[in-house]
Design an enzyme around this catalytic site. Sequence first.
Site, PDB file in Angstrom:
ATOM      1  N   SER A 141      43.085  47.997  30.525  1.00 26.22           N
ATOM      2  CA  SER A 141      41.709  48.153  30.016  1.00 26.22           C
ATOM      3  C   SER A 141      41.664  49.211  28.924  1.00 26.22           C
ATOM      4  O   SER A 141      42.437  50.190  28.956  1.00 26.22           O
ATOM      5  CB  SER A 141      40.770  48.580  31.147  1.00 26.22           C
ATOM      6  OG  SER A 141      39.480  48.845  30.636  1.00 26.22           O
ATOM      7  N   TYR A 154      38.421  54.249  38.119  1.00 23.22           N
ATOM      8  CA  TYR A 154      38.871  53.015  37.449  1.00 23.22           C
ATOM      9  C   TYR A 154      39.652  53.345  36.181  1.00 23.22           C
ATOM     10  O   TYR A 154      40.765  52.846  35.967  1.00 23.22           O
ATOM     11  CB  TYR A 154      37.660  52.141  37.104  1.00 23.22           C
ATOM     12  CG  TYR A 154      38.023  50.905  36.298  1.00 23.22           C
ATOM     13  CD1 TYR A 154      38.656  49.818  36.892  1.00 23.22           C
ATOM     14  CD2 TYR A 154      37.735  50.819  34.929  1.00 23.22           C
ATOM     15  CE1 TYR A 154      38.998  48.687  36.158  1.00 23.22           C
ATOM     16  CE2 TYR A 154      38.071  49.697  34.184  1.00 23.22           C
ATOM     17  CZ  TYR A 154      38.702  48.632  34.809  1.00 23.22           C
ATOM     18  OH  TYR A 154      39.044  47.519  34.071  1.00 23.22           O
TER      19      TYR A 154
HETATM   20  N1  LIG Z   1      35.677  41.929  31.973  1.00 24.11           N
HETATM   21  C1  LIG Z   1      35.940  43.023  31.280  1.00 24.11           C
HETATM   22  O1  LIG Z   1      35.114  43.495  30.464  1.00 24.11           O
HETATM   23  C2  LIG Z   1      37.264  43.712  31.430  1.00 24.11           C
HETATM   24  C3  LIG Z   1      37.548  44.764  30.550  1.00 24.11           C
HETATM   25  C4  LIG Z   1      38.770  45.421  30.656  1.00 24.11           C
HETATM   26  C5  LIG Z   1      39.682  45.035  31.611  1.00 24.11           C
HETATM   27  N2  LIG Z   1      39.393  44.012  32.466  1.00 24.11           N
HETATM   28  C6  LIG Z   1      40.411  43.673  33.466  1.00 24.11           C
HETATM   29  O2  LIG Z   1      40.614  42.273  33.469  1.00 24.11           O
HETATM   30  C7  LIG Z   1      41.031  41.855  34.778  1.00 24.11           C
HETATM   31  C8  LIG Z   1      40.221  40.629  35.172  1.00 24.11           C
HETATM   32  O3  LIG Z   1      38.847  40.966  35.099  1.00 24.11           O
HETATM   33  P1  LIG Z   1      37.700  39.865  34.918  1.00 24.11           P
HETATM   34  O4  LIG Z   1      36.626  40.507  34.122  1.00 24.11           O
HETATM   35  O5  LIG Z   1      38.289  38.567  34.481  1.00 24.11           O
HETATM   36  O6  LIG Z   1      37.171  39.807  36.425  1.00 24.11           O
HETATM   37  P2  LIG Z   1      36.682  38.615  37.384  1.00 24.11           P
HETATM   38  O7  LIG Z   1      36.148  37.466  36.608  1.00 24.11           O
HETATM   39  O8  LIG Z   1      35.823  39.301  38.381  1.00 24.11           O
HETATM   40  O9  LIG Z   1      38.060  38.139  38.062  1.00 24.11           O
HETATM   41  C9  LIG Z   1      38.770  38.989  38.895  1.00 24.11           C
HETATM   42  C10 LIG Z   1      39.860  38.163  39.553  1.00 24.11           C
HETATM   43  O10 LIG Z   1      40.707  39.044  40.306  1.00 24.11           O
HETATM   44  C11 LIG Z   1      40.812  38.516  41.633  1.00 24.11           C
HETATM   45  N3  LIG Z   1      41.111  39.601  42.559  1.00 24.11           N
HETATM   46  C12 LIG Z   1      40.453  40.773  42.749  1.00 24.11           C
HETATM   47  N4  LIG Z   1      41.057  41.504  43.695  1.00 24.11           N
HETATM   48  C13 LIG Z   1      42.132  40.786  44.101  1.00 24.11           C
HETATM   49  C14 LIG Z   1      43.153  41.009  45.040  1.00 24.11           C
HETATM   50  N5  LIG Z   1      43.182  42.126  45.783  1.00 24.11           N
HETATM   51  N6  LIG Z   1      44.105  40.060  45.203  1.00 24.11           N
HETATM   52  C15 LIG Z   1      44.098  38.924  44.463  1.00 24.11           C
HETATM   53  N7  LIG Z   1      43.150  38.661  43.553  1.00 24.11           N
HETATM   54  C16 LIG Z   1      42.182  39.576  43.368  1.00 24.11           C
HETATM   55  C17 LIG Z   1      39.486  37.845  41.874  1.00 24.11           C
HETATM   56  O11 LIG Z   1      39.570  36.932  42.960  1.00 24.11           O
HETATM   57  P3  LIG Z   1      38.593  37.101  44.264  1.00 24.11           P
HETATM   58  O12 LIG Z   1      37.192  37.028  43.720  1.00 24.11           O
HETATM   59  O13 LIG Z   1      38.955  35.968  45.134  1.00 24.11           O
HETATM   60  O14 LIG Z   1      38.911  38.449  44.839  1.00 24.11           O
HETATM   61  C18 LIG Z   1      39.302  37.131  40.523  1.00 24.11           C
HETATM   62  O15 LIG Z   1      40.111  35.961  40.478  1.00 24.11           O
HETATM   63  C19 LIG Z   1      40.879  43.071  35.687  1.00 24.11           C
HETATM   64  O16 LIG Z   1      42.138  43.669  35.922  1.00 24.11           O
HETATM   65  C20 LIG Z   1      40.007  44.028  34.876  1.00 24.11           C
HETATM   66  O17 LIG Z   1      40.271  45.386  35.153  1.00 24.11           O
HETATM   67  C21 LIG Z   1      38.207  43.357  32.399  1.00 24.11           C
END
Ligand SMILES: NC(=O)c1ccc[n+]([C@@H]2O[C@H](COP(=O)([O-])OP(=O)(O)OC[C@H]3O[C@@H](n4cnc5c(N)ncnc54)[C@H](OP(=O)(O)O)[C@@H]3O)[C@@H](O)[C@H]2O)c1
Length: 244
Positions: A141, A154
């Site tokens: 991130s 975080y």
């Molecule tokens: N969206 C943003 O603005 C943003 C910005 C910077 C970085 N990121 C990073 O991008 C990544 C994905 O984020 P996203 O925004 O795409 O989130 P998201 O749509 O909420 O997806 C998160 C995914 O991670 C899975 N997950 C969470 N905990 C888990 C665990 N313990 N074991 C296995 N799967 C797990 C969730 O599955 P379940 O629901 O089944 O748990 C879901 O498939 C994260 O690492 C986040 O830190 C996101």
Amino acid sequence: MPPETRPVALVTGSSSGIGAEIARRLGADGYAVVVNSRSSIEAGQAVAEAVGGTYLQADVADDAQARGLVDAVLAQHGRLDVLVNNAGVTEVIAHHDLAAATPEIWRRLYDINVVAPFVLVTAAEQALRAAAPGCVVNVSSLAGVRPTGSSIPYSSSKAAFNHQTRLLAKALGPDIRVNAVAPGLIETPWTADWTDLHALVGARAPMRRTGAPADVAEVVMGLVRSGYVTGQVVVVDGGLGLMT
Ligand SMILES: NC(=O)c1ccc[n+]([C@@H]2O[C@H](COP(=O)([O-])OP(=O)(O)OC[C@H]3O[C@@H](n4cnc5c(N)ncnc54)[C@H](OP(=O)(O)O)[C@@H]3O)[C@@H](O)[C@H]2O)c1
């Protein structure tokens, strides 16, 4: 079962958002993709079906389940070429509210965002070396690069993840490349309620818009294909980090 003829990619946390898009792009590029999530099983199965891949449920924050996930990939496909550590969690806590950032929250976020990817790489090391060059891409991130983000635990966890990326690149070369992407604000279920932040980014970031999962997946695919790049943390934020 005979080894896959296609290269195999495991994308953790790929039932939605950024991970689902990375799974789609890898599938379109000819990878046999293994989709994973913790509790959103039906959504994960739907992504797997859409990309012609397979689905494996596992909570990657549980050491035994993380190791079991890699074992299951190898049992089903006989090889592992690309590991994308995308699963992550946050807690939204104002940075000045120190008492709200409890040790329990610190430990939970570190378990998923820092320890789990290390356990997964450890479990996958032999298979990734056999695929030489094996490839790891971590979804970190901007919060781990700039002093910003949804909470201090975080952001600290993502900074640790960035350093883990560099350290593992040194430790595992030349057989395995390890890189990270550091997204800014991306339109996913995770940020759906962050209306004010989306407006701010739309008004002030140089690219004047929130990122899409496809913007991140594009850079992940570039890192997967770039055989001479390792130990890098590539910011994908539309210039947002310039404003903080
Ligand atoms: N969206 C943003 O603005 C943003 C910005 C910077 C970085 N990121 C990073 O991008 C990544 C994905 O984020 P996203 O925004 O795409 O989130 P998201 O749509 O909420 O997806 C998160 C995914 O991670 C899975 N997950 C969470 N905990 C888990 C665990 N313990 N074991 C296995 N799967 C797990 C969730 O599955 P379940 O629901 O089944 O748990 C879901 O498939 C994260 O690492 C986040 O830190 C996101």
